[in-house]
Write a protein that holds these residues in place. Structure first.
Motif, mmCIF file in Angstrom:
data_model
loop_
_atom_site.group_PDB
_atom_site.id
_atom_site.type_symbol
_atom_site.label_atom_id
_atom_site.label_comp_id
_atom_site.label_asym_id
_atom_site.label_seq_id
_atom_site.Cartn_x
_atom_site.Cartn_y
_atom_site.Cartn_z
ATOM 1 N N ILE A 75 -1.393 5.111 2.102
ATOM 2 C CA ILE A 75 -2.581 5.580 2.276
ATOM 3 C C ILE A 75 -3.735 5.493 1.130
ATOM 4 C CG2 ILE A 75 -3.887 7.773 2.295
ATOM 5 C CD1 ILE A 75 -2.529 7.211 5.046
ATOM 6 N N ASP A 76 -3.066 5.502 -0.175
ATOM 7 C CA ASP A 76 -3.906 5.087 -1.142
ATOM 8 C C ASP A 76 -4.199 3.594 -1.190
ATOM 9 O OD1 ASP A 76 -3.509 7.555 -2.492
ATOM 10 O OD2 ASP A 76 -1.932 7.014 -3.698
ATOM 11 N N ASN A 77 -3.246 2.536 -0.812
ATOM 12 C CA ASN A 77 -3.574 1.202 -0.624
ATOM 13 C C ASN A 77 -4.653 1.216 0.582
ATOM 14 O OD1 ASN A 77 -1.886 0.261 -2.708
ATOM 15 N ND2 ASN A 77 0.020 0.271 -1.234
ATOM 16 N N GLN A 78 -4.370 1.958 1.620
ATOM 17 C CA GLN A 78 -5.406 1.728 2.485
ATOM 18 C C GLN A 78 -6.621 2.004 2.129
ATOM 19 O OE1 GLN A 78 -4.738 4.760 5.489
ATOM 20 N NE2 GLN A 78 -6.465 4.337 6.965
ATOM 21 N N ASN A 79 -7.067 3.097 1.270
ATOM 22 C CA ASN A 79 -8.155 3.608 0.875
ATOM 23 C C ASN A 79 -8.981 2.332 0.285
ATOM 24 O OD1 ASN A 79 -8.186 5.877 1.976
ATOM 25 N ND2 ASN A 79 -7.383 6.980 0.204
ATOM 26 N N THR A 80 -8.054 1.527 -0.658
ATOM 27 C CA THR A 80 -8.689 0.377 -1.310
ATOM 28 C C THR A 80 -8.640 -1.133 -0.468
ATOM 29 O OG1 THR A 80 -6.378 -0.030 -2.242
ATOM 30 C CG2 THR A 80 -7.832 1.349 -3.444
ATOM 31 N N THR A 81 -7.693 -0.957 0.588
ATOM 32 C CA THR A 81 -7.801 -2.344 1.145
ATOM 33 C C THR A 81 -8.340 -2.284 2.738
ATOM 34 O OG1 THR A 81 -5.596 -1.778 2.131
ATOM 35 C CG2 THR A 81 -5.761 -3.057 0.309
ATOM 36 N N GLY A 82 -8.696 -0.957 3.105
ATOM 37 C CA GLY A 82 -9.067 -0.945 4.544
ATOM 38 C C GLY A 82 -8.214 -1.094 5.703
ATOM 39 N N ASN A 83 -6.790 -1.111 5.363
ATOM 40 C CA ASN A 83 -5.745 -1.470 6.514
ATOM 41 C C ASN A 83 -5.636 -0.364 7.506
ATOM 42 O OD1 ASN A 83 -3.674 -2.466 7.970
ATOM 43 N ND2 ASN A 83 -2.349 -3.007 6.172
ATOM 44 N N ARG A 84 -5.899 -0.475 8.597
ATOM 45 C CA ARG A 84 -5.783 0.873 9.569
ATOM 46 C C ARG A 84 -4.350 0.998 9.904
ATOM 47 N NH1 ARG A 84 -4.087 0.655 14.407
ATOM 48 N NH2 ARG A 84 -3.903 -0.950 15.539
ATOM 49 N N SER A 85 -3.486 0.002 9.813
ATOM 50 C CA SER A 85 -2.289 0.153 10.302
ATOM 51 C C SER A 85 -1.490 1.133 9.848
ATOM 52 C CB SER A 85 -1.309 -1.252 10.146
ATOM 53 O OG SER A 85 -1.170 -1.383 8.689
ATOM 54 N N GLN A 86 -1.795 1.790 8.705
ATOM 55 C CA GLN A 86 -1.095 2.695 8.025
ATOM 56 C C GLN A 86 -0.901 4.036 8.682
ATOM 57 O OE1 GLN A 86 0.439 1.679 5.723
ATOM 58 N NE2 GLN A 86 -0.483 -0.327 5.445
ATOM 59 N N PHE A 87 -2.061 4.424 9.777
ATOM 60 C CA PHE A 87 -1.920 5.650 10.518
ATOM 61 C C PHE A 87 -0.620 5.933 11.247
ATOM 62 C CE2 PHE A 87 -6.685 4.556 9.692
ATOM 63 C CZ PHE A 87 -6.729 5.658 9.070
ATOM 64 N N VAL A 88 0.001 4.841 11.684
ATOM 65 C CA VAL A 88 1.167 5.070 12.632
ATOM 66 C C VAL A 88 2.188 5.728 11.635
ATOM 67 C CG1 VAL A 88 2.816 4.076 14.081
ATOM 68 C CG2 VAL A 88 0.487 2.992 14.087
ATOM 69 N N THR A 89 2.188 5.368 10.255
ATOM 70 C CA THR A 89 3.467 5.899 9.629
ATOM 71 C C THR A 89 3.267 7.399 9.532
ATOM 72 O OG1 THR A 89 3.420 3.715 8.440
ATOM 73 C CG2 THR A 89 4.559 5.798 7.407
ATOM 74 N N GLY A 90 2.011 7.857 9.341
ATOM 75 C CA GLY A 90 1.756 9.363 9.041
ATOM 76 C C GLY A 90 2.353 10.358 10.180
ATOM 77 N N SER A 91 2.527 9.885 11.241
ATOM 78 C CA SER A 91 3.045 10.576 12.657
ATOM 79 C C SER A 91 4.599 10.723 12.603
ATOM 80 C CB SER A 91 2.241 10.157 13.983
ATOM 81 O OG SER A 91 2.882 8.743 14.123
ATOM 82 N N GLN A 92 4.787 9.726 11.893
ATOM 83 C CA GLN A 92 6.526 9.735 11.922
ATOM 84 C C GLN A 92 6.977 10.693 10.943
ATOM 85 O OE1 GLN A 92 7.891 7.906 13.929
ATOM 86 N NE2 GLN A 92 5.667 7.273 14.589
ATOM 87 N N ARG A 93 6.395 11.290 10.332
ATOM 88 C CA ARG A 93 7.197 12.330 9.267
ATOM 89 C C ARG A 93 7.886 13.588 10.026
ATOM 90 N NH1 ARG A 93 2.492 13.688 5.119
ATOM 91 N NH2 ARG A 93 1.452 13.387 7.042
ATOM 92 N N HIS A 94 7.298 13.672 10.958
ATOM 93 C CA HIS A 94 7.766 15.013 12.005
ATOM 94 C C HIS A 94 8.284 14.494 13.334
ATOM 95 C CE1 HIS A 94 5.911 17.344 8.837
ATOM 96 N NE2 HIS A 94 4.899 16.625 9.181
ATOM 97 N N ARG A 95 8.779 13.320 13.342
ATOM 98 C CA ARG A 95 9.225 12.883 14.813
ATOM 99 C C ARG A 95 10.407 13.328 15.240
ATOM 100 N NH1 ARG A 95 10.784 6.506 14.074
ATOM 101 N NH2 ARG A 95 11.825 6.791 15.984
ATOM 102 N N SER A 96 10.656 13.375 16.720
ATOM 103 C CA SER A 96 11.627 14.073 17.318
ATOM 104 C C SER A 96 13.005 13.336 17.425
ATOM 105 C CB SER A 96 11.339 14.626 18.759
ATOM 106 O OG SER A 96 10.852 13.663 19.331
ATOM 107 N N THR A 97 12.752 11.819 17.543
ATOM 108 C CA THR A 97 13.997 10.983 17.582
ATOM 109 C C THR A 97 14.344 10.435 16.278
ATOM 110 O OG1 THR A 97 12.638 9.228 18.125
ATOM 111 C CG2 THR A 97 13.385 10.756 20.101
ATOM 112 N N LEU A 98 15.465 9.966 16.181
ATOM 113 C CA LEU A 98 15.888 9.282 14.870
ATOM 114 C C LEU A 98 15.487 7.771 14.941
ATOM 115 C CD1 LEU A 98 19.635 10.733 14.557
ATOM 116 C CD2 LEU A 98 17.596 11.438 13.098
ATOM 117 N N PRO A 99 15.009 7.470 13.757
ATOM 118 C CA PRO A 99 14.382 5.942 13.823
ATOM 119 C C PRO A 99 15.551 4.905 13.896
ATOM 120 C CG PRO A 99 14.343 6.975 11.642
ATOM 121 C CD PRO A 99 14.876 8.123 12.435
ATOM 122 N N TYR A 100 14.853 3.828 14.146
ATOM 123 C CA TYR A 100 15.896 2.613 14.157
ATOM 124 C C TYR A 100 15.499 1.833 12.839
ATOM 125 C CZ TYR A 100 17.063 3.757 19.040
ATOM 126 O OH TYR A 100 17.280 4.080 20.200
ATOM 127 N N ALA A 101 16.869 1.364 12.142
ATOM 128 C CA ALA A 101 16.675 0.266 11.232
ATOM 129 C C ALA A 101 16.858 -0.977 11.438
ATOM 130 C CB ALA A 101 17.695 0.949 9.942
#
Length: 191
Positions: A75-101
């Motif tokens: 998010i800090d980098n997004q504020n300096t670079t303007g990269n919108r792709s970071q928003f997807v990550t924020g919603s993953q903090r409270h996900r119901s399924t386990l992530p894939y690696a």
């Protein structure tokens, strides 16, 4: 170079493998995590267990604090670079399924199923990030070897210094004994 650093911050070590998580990859490819995972499931034969695996609850619990730190940094980098792709990550903090690696090989396999210009650019950047991480780890191993050699040398020097100290101590003891002998009160005829 900034994108490679951003990717490096998203590489975690799980089960002895360096991996990227599904939601981070989705953010980098600028697609939703759900759509990303659906594309992977449609091509599941391309992803054996050494290319992709689902985290256990314990692994997810253990890595979650690191993910949150990476999210805040992004998010800090997004504020300096303007990269919108970071928003997807924020919603993953409270996900119901386990992530894939995805291991490095799994990420390489993604290039065959995600064919947008963005996906191609990101795959190249991700591969470069994995290479940079590997270089850093090799340098760290070299440094560890050098430190080990120094410890061995210093340890050898300690033994040598101990021998020198003992020899000097013996010489000093001999000199002291000679002085005592020379300074003793003479008996017998005196001149």
């Amino acid at each position: 170079m900034q994108i490679i650093r951003s990717i490096q911050n998203r590489i975690y070590e799980i089960r002895g493998e360096r991996v990227l998580l599904d939601f981070d990859l989705a953010a980098l490819y600028e697609v939703e995590t759900k759509a990303f995972n659906q594309a992977v499931k449609r091509n599941i034969k391309r992803f054996p267990k050494d290319f992709m695996f689902q985290l256990t609850r314990q692994e997810w619990t253990n890595i979650k604090p690191e993910v949150n730190v990476a999210y805040i940094e992004s998010i800090d980098n997004q504020n300096t670079t303007g990269n919108r792709s970071q928003f997807v990550t924020g919603s993953q903090r409270h996900r119901s399924t386990l992530p894939y690696a995805f291991t490095e090989q799994g990420v390489a396999m993604l290039s065959g199923i995600l064919n947008s210009d963005r996906a191609i650019q990101m795959n190249i950047a991700i591969m470069r990030a994995f290479v940079e991480v590997r270089k850093i780890l090799l340098q760290q191993n070299d440094i560890k070897e050098q430190i080990k050699e120094l410890k061995e040398r210093v340890g050898g020097h300690d033994v040598q210094l101990s021998h020198i100290y003992d020899a000097l101590e013996n010489l000093l003891d001999e000199k002291a004994a000679e002085r005592k002998w020379e300074n003793r009160e003479r008996i017998g005829f005196k001149k």
